[in-house]
Design an enzyme around this catalytic site. Structure first.
Site, PDB file in Angstrom:
ATOM      1  N   GLY A  46       1.219  -1.228  -0.437  1.00 57.74           N
ATOM      2  CA  GLY A  46      -0.067   0.066   0.199  1.00 57.74           C
ATOM      3  C   GLY A  46       1.146   1.451  -0.379  1.00 57.74           C
ATOM      4  N   GLN A  51       2.598   9.905   2.080  1.00 57.12           N
ATOM      5  CA  GLN A  51       4.206   9.859   1.957  1.00 57.12           C
ATOM      6  C   GLN A  51       4.819   9.604   0.895  1.00 57.12           C
ATOM      7  OE1 GLN A  51       2.257   5.593   2.408  1.00 57.12           O
ATOM      8  NE2 GLN A  51       4.345   5.049   3.833  1.00 57.12           N
ATOM      9  N   CYS A  91       5.489  -0.493   7.692  1.00 57.25           N
ATOM     10  CA  CYS A  91       5.296   1.047   7.023  1.00 57.25           C
ATOM     11  C   CYS A  91       6.708   1.056   6.403  1.00 57.25           C
ATOM     12  CB  CYS A  91       4.821   2.171   8.492  1.00 57.25           C
ATOM     13  SG  CYS A  91       4.609   3.572   7.283  1.00 57.25           S
ATOM     14  N   LEU A  92       6.203   1.604   4.758  1.00 63.53           N
ATOM     15  CA  LEU A  92       7.285   1.641   4.356  1.00 63.53           C
ATOM     16  C   LEU A  92       8.122   3.125   4.845  1.00 63.53           C
ATOM     17  CD1 LEU A  92       6.319   1.572   0.477  1.00 63.53           C
ATOM     18  CD2 LEU A  92       7.533  -0.047   1.745  1.00 63.53           C
ATOM     19  N   HIS A 133      -5.360   1.159   7.958  1.00 64.86           N
ATOM     20  CA  HIS A 133      -3.617   2.126   7.507  1.00 64.86           C
ATOM     21  C   HIS A 133      -3.447   3.030   7.031  1.00 64.86           C
ATOM     22  CE1 HIS A 133       0.866   0.955   7.783  1.00 64.86           C
ATOM     23  NE2 HIS A 133       1.103   1.885   6.709  1.00 64.86           N
ATOM     24  N   GLU A 134      -3.630   3.056   5.507  1.00 61.29           N
ATOM     25  CA  GLU A 134      -3.799   4.005   4.533  1.00 61.29           C
ATOM     26  C   GLU A 134      -4.394   4.997   4.649  1.00 61.29           C
ATOM     27  OE1 GLU A 134      -1.760   3.511   3.091  1.00 61.29           O
ATOM     28  OE2 GLU A 134      -0.807   1.337   2.504  1.00 61.29           O
ATOM     29  N   HIS A 137      -2.826   7.287   6.934  1.00 61.42           N
ATOM     30  CA  HIS A 137      -1.585   8.542   6.701  1.00 61.42           C
ATOM     31  C   HIS A 137      -2.211   9.332   5.738  1.00 61.42           C
ATOM     32  CE1 HIS A 137       1.615   6.404   6.527  1.00 61.42           C
ATOM     33  NE2 HIS A 137       1.409   5.145   6.133  1.00 61.42           N
TER      34      HIS A 137
HETATM   35  O1  GNR Z   1       3.949  -1.890   2.879  1.00 58.63           O
HETATM   36  C1  GNR Z   1       3.695  -2.471   3.613  1.00 58.63           C
HETATM   37  N1  GNR Z   1       3.357  -3.347   4.398  1.00 58.63           N
HETATM   38  C2  GNR Z   1       1.560  -4.113   5.139  1.00 58.63           C
HETATM   39  C3  GNR Z   1       1.899  -4.415   5.816  1.00 58.63           C
HETATM   40  C4  GNR Z   1       1.431  -4.954   7.439  1.00 58.63           C
HETATM   41  C5  GNR Z   1      -0.107  -3.832   7.639  1.00 58.63           C
HETATM   42  C6  GNR Z   1       0.574  -2.640   6.622  1.00 58.63           C
HETATM   43  C7  GNR Z   1       1.049  -2.482   5.815  1.00 58.63           C
HETATM   44  S1  GNR Z   1       1.218  -1.084   4.619  1.00 58.63           S
HETATM   45  C8  GNR Z   1       2.720  -0.787   4.011  1.00 58.63           C
HETATM   46  C9  GNR Z   1       2.934   0.024   3.196  1.00 58.63           C
HETATM   47  C10 GNR Z   1       2.870   1.060   3.607  1.00 58.63           C
HETATM   48  O2  GNR Z   1       3.180   1.877   4.577  1.00 58.63           O
HETATM   49  N2  GNR Z   1       1.664   1.925   3.184  1.00 58.63           N
HETATM   50  O3  GNR Z   1       1.451   3.004   4.295  1.00 58.63           O
HETATM   51 NI    NI Z   2       2.292   3.250   5.718  1.00 60.30          NI
END
Ligand code: GNR
Ligand code: NI
Length: 174
Positions: A46, A51, A91-92, A133-134, A137
């Site tokens: 995601g 980001q 999270c990236l 999660h997104e 953000h």
């Molecule tokens: O790549 C991602 N893996 C992930 C694993 C478990 C829960 C959420 C994520 S999202 C993350 C990519 C990211 O930072 N998206 O904002």
């Molecule tokens: Ni993230």
């Protein structure tokens, strides 16, 4: 198409709340395509516009094994959250940190797609986690905000140490 730089915690821009997209035009589609390329290259499942330094309410997701099932979320809304589930998140923007987070287990997503058409889908499992999660953000929220104070302090300390180490090795190399 181009890959974009992903902002790293504690970049203050990650706390910015994104504004709704008012028209899904070519400019929005170009950003969506760059975000997809960036997500696949990372690699991640995601990516939210926040980001990559954009303040539009746009996210992309692909939780498929084959990485060929992109989901585009423009102006996403989460409806009817139900249940509760704990799963490990990363999270990236916070590389190297993986922690268990508790969130609603099932959600309904309402959003616009890449063509500006409204859709709704029901999600559970990893897709439900990723949607939440997104959207976090886009509201300037990170998954570490959902941990206990103690856990979060431990992570902050570890990241600070790591940053110091990275800085030292860069100086030594340069
Ligand atoms: O790549 C991602 N893996 C992930 C694993 C478990 C829960 C959420 C994520 S999202 C993350 C990519 C990211 O930072 N998206 O904002
Ligand atoms: Ni993230």
């Amino acid at each position: 198409m181009a890959t974009l730089d992903i902002l790293q915690y504690p970049d203050p821009y990650l706390r910015h709340k994104a504004a709704p997209v008012d028209a899904v035009d070519d400019e929005v589609r170009a950003l969506v395509d760059d975000m997809l390329e960036t997500m696949y290259a990372a690699p991640g499942i995601g990516l939210a516009a926040t980001q990559v330094g954009s303040d539009r309410r746009i996210a992309v997701i692909d939780v498929s094994e084959s990485k060929d099932d992109p989901l585009v979320l423009i102006n996403p809304e989460i409806l009817a959250p139900e249940g509760s589930e704990t799963s490990e998140e990363g999270c990236l923007s916070i590389p190297g940190v993986f922690e268990k987070v508790t969130r609603p287990e099932c959600v309904t997503l309402r959003a616009l797609d890449r063509d500006g058409n409204a859709y709704e889908l029901q999600a559970d499992g990893l897709l439900a986690v990723c949607i939440q999660h997104e959207v976090d953000h886009l509201d300037g929220r990170l998954f570490i905000d959902r941990l206990s104070m103690l856990k979060r302090q431990r992570i902050e300390k570890r990241l600070l140490k790591q940053r110091r180490r990275d800085g030292d090795s860069r100086r030594a190399a340069g």
